[in-house]
Design a protein around this motif. Sequence first.
Motif, PDB file in Angstrom:
ATOM      1  N   SER A 415       0.694  -1.104  -0.066  1.00  0.00           N
ATOM      2  CA  SER A 415       0.018  -0.076  -0.164  1.00  0.00           C
ATOM      3  C   SER A 415       1.032   1.315  -0.078  1.00  0.00           C
ATOM      4  O   SER A 415       1.714   1.580   0.758  1.00  0.00           O
ATOM      5  N   ASP A 416       0.771   1.866  -0.880  1.00  0.00           N
ATOM      6  CA  ASP A 416       1.476   3.057  -0.989  1.00  0.00           C
ATOM      7  C   ASP A 416       0.863   4.290  -1.738  1.00  0.00           C
ATOM      8  O   ASP A 416       0.193   3.939  -2.739  1.00  0.00           O
ATOM      9  N   LEU A 417       0.721   5.393  -1.339  1.00  0.00           N
ATOM     10  CA  LEU A 417      -0.078   6.557  -1.791  1.00  0.00           C
ATOM     11  C   LEU A 417       0.250   6.783  -3.281  1.00  0.00           C
ATOM     12  O   LEU A 417      -0.688   7.167  -3.999  1.00  0.00           O
ATOM     13  N   ALA A 418       1.544   6.798  -3.741  1.00  0.00           N
ATOM     14  CA  ALA A 418       1.913   6.727  -5.185  1.00  0.00           C
ATOM     15  C   ALA A 418       1.187   5.799  -6.150  1.00  0.00           C
ATOM     16  O   ALA A 418       1.124   6.040  -7.216  1.00  0.00           O
ATOM     17  N   TRP A 419       1.078   4.759  -5.247  1.00  0.00           N
ATOM     18  CA  TRP A 419       0.021   3.522  -6.129  1.00  0.00           C
ATOM     19  C   TRP A 419      -1.284   3.603  -5.648  1.00  0.00           C
ATOM     20  O   TRP A 419      -1.969   2.276  -6.201  1.00  0.00           O
ATOM     21  N   GLY A 420      -1.928   4.577  -5.008  1.00  0.00           N
ATOM     22  CA  GLY A 420      -3.391   4.409  -4.927  1.00  0.00           C
ATOM     23  C   GLY A 420      -3.685   4.202  -3.544  1.00  0.00           C
ATOM     24  O   GLY A 420      -4.820   4.018  -3.151  1.00  0.00           O
ATOM     25  N   GLY A 421      -2.685   4.213  -2.502  1.00  0.00           N
ATOM     26  CA  GLY A 421      -2.995   3.698  -1.029  1.00  0.00           C
ATOM     27  C   GLY A 421      -3.185   2.447  -0.528  1.00  0.00           C
ATOM     28  O   GLY A 421      -2.668   1.363  -1.596  1.00  0.00           O
ATOM     29  N   MET A 422      -3.998   2.312   0.173  1.00  0.00           N
ATOM     30  CA  MET A 422      -4.512   0.648   0.690  1.00  0.00           C
ATOM     31  C   MET A 422      -5.244   0.120  -0.341  1.00  0.00           C
ATOM     32  O   MET A 422      -4.824  -1.282  -0.396  1.00  0.00           O
ATOM     33  N   ALA A 423      -5.571   0.615  -1.188  1.00  0.00           N
ATOM     34  CA  ALA A 423      -6.464  -0.122  -2.390  1.00  0.00           C
ATOM     35  C   ALA A 423      -5.658  -0.065  -3.770  1.00  0.00           C
ATOM     36  O   ALA A 423      -6.213  -0.528  -4.662  1.00  0.00           O
ATOM     37  N   GLY A 424      -4.494   0.429  -3.620  1.00  0.00           N
ATOM     38  CA  GLY A 424      -3.770   0.692  -4.734  1.00  0.00           C
ATOM     39  C   GLY A 424      -2.597  -0.379  -5.043  1.00  0.00           C
ATOM     40  O   GLY A 424      -2.826  -1.561  -4.588  1.00  0.00           O
ATOM     41  N   GLY A 425      -1.701  -0.082  -5.687  1.00  0.00           N
ATOM     42  CA  GLY A 425      -0.505  -0.972  -6.000  1.00  0.00           C
ATOM     43  C   GLY A 425      -0.742  -1.751  -7.300  1.00  0.00           C
ATOM     44  O   GLY A 425      -0.065  -2.505  -7.700  1.00  0.00           O
ATOM     45  N   ILE A 426      -1.765  -1.275  -8.174  1.00  0.00           N
ATOM     46  CA  ILE A 426      -2.002  -1.640  -9.613  1.00  0.00           C
ATOM     47  C   ILE A 426      -2.030  -0.430 -10.562  1.00  0.00           C
ATOM     48  O   ILE A 426      -2.709   0.555 -10.134  1.00  0.00           O
ATOM     49  N   GLU A 427      -1.455  -0.713 -11.642  1.00  0.00           N
ATOM     50  CA  GLU A 427      -1.407   0.277 -12.561  1.00  0.00           C
ATOM     51  C   GLU A 427      -1.875  -0.300 -13.684  1.00  0.00           C
ATOM     52  O   GLU A 427      -1.280  -1.316 -14.379  1.00  0.00           O
ATOM     53  N   VAL A 428      -2.921   0.267 -14.556  1.00  0.00           N
ATOM     54  CA  VAL A 428      -3.306  -0.405 -15.622  1.00  0.00           C
ATOM     55  C   VAL A 428      -3.187   0.262 -17.139  1.00  0.00           C
ATOM     56  O   VAL A 428      -2.985   1.684 -16.654  1.00  0.00           O
ATOM     57  N   PRO A 429      -3.060  -0.224 -18.066  1.00  0.00           N
ATOM     58  CA  PRO A 429      -2.706   0.562 -19.226  1.00  0.00           C
ATOM     59  C   PRO A 429      -3.751   1.511 -19.677  1.00  0.00           C
ATOM     60  O   PRO A 429      -4.720   1.271 -19.426  1.00  0.00           O
ATOM     61  N   LYS A 430      -3.484   2.707 -20.572  1.00  0.00           N
ATOM     62  CA  LYS A 430      -4.437   3.580 -20.782  1.00  0.00           C
ATOM     63  C   LYS A 430      -4.090   3.678 -22.494  1.00  0.00           C
ATOM     64  O   LYS A 430      -2.974   3.453 -22.911  1.00  0.00           O
ATOM     65  N   ASP A 431      -5.315   4.149 -23.076  1.00  0.00           N
ATOM     66  CA  ASP A 431      -5.208   4.373 -24.553  1.00  0.00           C
ATOM     67  C   ASP A 431      -4.300   5.845 -24.710  1.00  0.00           C
ATOM     68  O   ASP A 431      -4.321   6.490 -23.719  1.00  0.00           O
ATOM     69  N   ILE A 432      -4.546   6.234 -26.025  1.00  0.00           N
ATOM     70  CA  ILE A 432      -3.942   7.556 -26.294  1.00  0.00           C
ATOM     71  C   ILE A 432      -4.847   8.867 -25.601  1.00  0.00           C
ATOM     72  O   ILE A 432      -4.083   9.928 -25.699  1.00  0.00           O
ATOM     73  N   ASN A 433      -5.788   8.709 -25.443  1.00  0.00           N
ATOM     74  CA  ASN A 433      -6.678   9.408 -24.726  1.00  0.00           C
ATOM     75  C   ASN A 433      -6.672   9.577 -23.211  1.00  0.00           C
ATOM     76  O   ASN A 433      -7.469  10.297 -22.607  1.00  0.00           O
ATOM     77  N   GLY A 434      -5.830   8.748 -22.700  1.00  0.00           N
ATOM     78  CA  GLY A 434      -5.711   8.675 -21.269  1.00  0.00           C
ATOM     79  C   GLY A 434      -6.693   7.714 -20.524  1.00  0.00           C
ATOM     80  O   GLY A 434      -6.829   7.886 -19.192  1.00  0.00           O
ATOM     81  N   GLN A 435      -7.499   6.890 -21.324  1.00  0.00           N
ATOM     82  CA  GLN A 435      -8.615   6.263 -20.833  1.00  0.00           C
ATOM     83  C   GLN A 435      -8.263   4.908 -20.462  1.00  0.00           C
ATOM     84  O   GLN A 435      -7.508   4.335 -21.227  1.00  0.00           O
ATOM     85  N   PRO A 436      -8.409   4.335 -19.249  1.00  0.00           N
ATOM     86  CA  PRO A 436      -7.944   2.745 -19.001  1.00  0.00           C
ATOM     87  C   PRO A 436      -8.616   1.904 -20.157  1.00  0.00           C
ATOM     88  O   PRO A 436      -9.665   2.012 -20.643  1.00  0.00           O
ATOM     89  N   GLN A 437      -7.696   0.841 -20.571  1.00  0.00           N
ATOM     90  CA  GLN A 437      -8.231  -0.138 -21.556  1.00  0.00           C
ATOM     91  C   GLN A 437      -8.789  -1.083 -20.993  1.00  0.00           C
ATOM     92  O   GLN A 437      -9.719  -1.984 -21.678  1.00  0.00           O
TER      93      GLN A 437
END
Length: 529
Positions: A415-437
Amino acid sequence: MLGHLANNNSPSIQMGFLLPGENMIYTTGTIAISGSTLTGTGTNFTASGSLIRVGCTVIAMSNPVQVFQITAVGSATSLSVTPAASPALAAGTKFAILLSDSLSVDGLAQDIAETFTLYQKNISGFADVMNGSADVTITINGVAVTVPGQQSLAKKGANKDITSLSGLTTALSVAQGGTGGKDAPAARTNLQLERVEQTSTETNVKSPDGTKKIIVTNSDWGAYDITAKVFLPLPMNRGGTGAADATAAAVNLKTFINNGAVIPTTATALTDYVGRPGSAGESYTNNVTTAGVANVTDWPTKAFSTSKAYGWGHLLALRYGGNEGYCTQLMFSNEAVCDVHVRNQFGGAAFRGWAALLSDKNTTVDANGFIKKASPIVKIFGSGNSETNEESEGVTVVREAEGVYLVSGCLGLNSDLAWGGMAGGIEVPKDINGQPQIWVNYDVESTGDIVLRTYHREHSTAPVFARNIVDGYSDGSPRDIPTGVFVSLRVEMPQDSKYNIAKEKAEKEMMSGDNKAELVGDAEDVRMN
């Protein structure tokens, strides 16, 4: 025949006796007679071998002619005669002395006796000349002549003071090609080499005042202070460093010092370690334990954190032009992430705060190309392949079904604030418009394993071209991670992970046995003000 009178006017050395038929008169010069005294002019009555002796007849060519007999030979120009002249004869009177009456037996015997007497004298004189080592005096034509003996011919010319060619007691002068001395010190002095000394192991050249010297051996050389009994460094203006050790040399040359200086675990402030005055800087081995950093007031904090950085490592202090109050410090951690921190001071002011440098060890590039705090990171691809970094080594990923991935070897998400805090730790890919794929969801099992689920994601409110519509998939249906992108997971690693074990081992080794003693022992001696 050894010699004779060559003619009546030029007497030579008489070396023998007259034989019948040879010149038997002596007529050289002229005479005058007064009474019984005959005085000659240009005569040599005492010449060796002349045969002029008592009893010889003298005929004066006067008018009338007078005849006398020699009664005594006084000198080369004086004879005593009988009878007395009557009348007296004036100077310039010609004369003749009858030298031999050898036609008689008595006369011949007398001639031979006188000749051998002369011969014996001359031979003895010549023997002295040939064998002598000193001057020899002999008589030639009644004149004493002094000549050097043949054994001392070296006395000729510039070497005339030498009395022998062997066993010399007089040293050859410098002008004669010698040294003018009878021993090595005297010779060196005369040759102006008195400041040069040689032994079997070294050659020395002394200074004019005799207090210093240059020593040259087969393997070494250097300047030596004879009074202080220490070697002297070569000055900088002579191509040297002006120092007798590496540290002093670095200061003189205003270059960097790397002498193994240590920051001990008892350190209280890193401002004590700013390099040697006059140098370009200095390196220090950081021996402060991870626990000991709490006692150091100005210890740097970790990147993306408020906790202090790892204890072990190295500190570089760089000085601006060797000046006081101008310093840059760089701290390098021995931790696997190799954190680097930097700070500086200017014009004698206090040090500015530490800045943590970012690298691929303490950051990662997420699925969308952004830099984030890194360790420990797992990248998961649609096929189930994965990538780990040094801290997440040991984590494995298995694709169990479409859109289902089992992540093992961890203790859930970090859990790290840079990755979303307690519920974070996951980063998903986004399209060219910045929308999650994709959509994601996860469960953490009792073992700490993570079950990651991925789903197709549409954006119904976006323009048609940006809605992420894919044939065969509807919004929220299970779907693998799209090709060419990945999902980043920041996981929590167990204490027995490969990285944590290696880290703990390194810390123990740094503080164990001789290594600790070596690093801590004399550390305080190198602290600089």
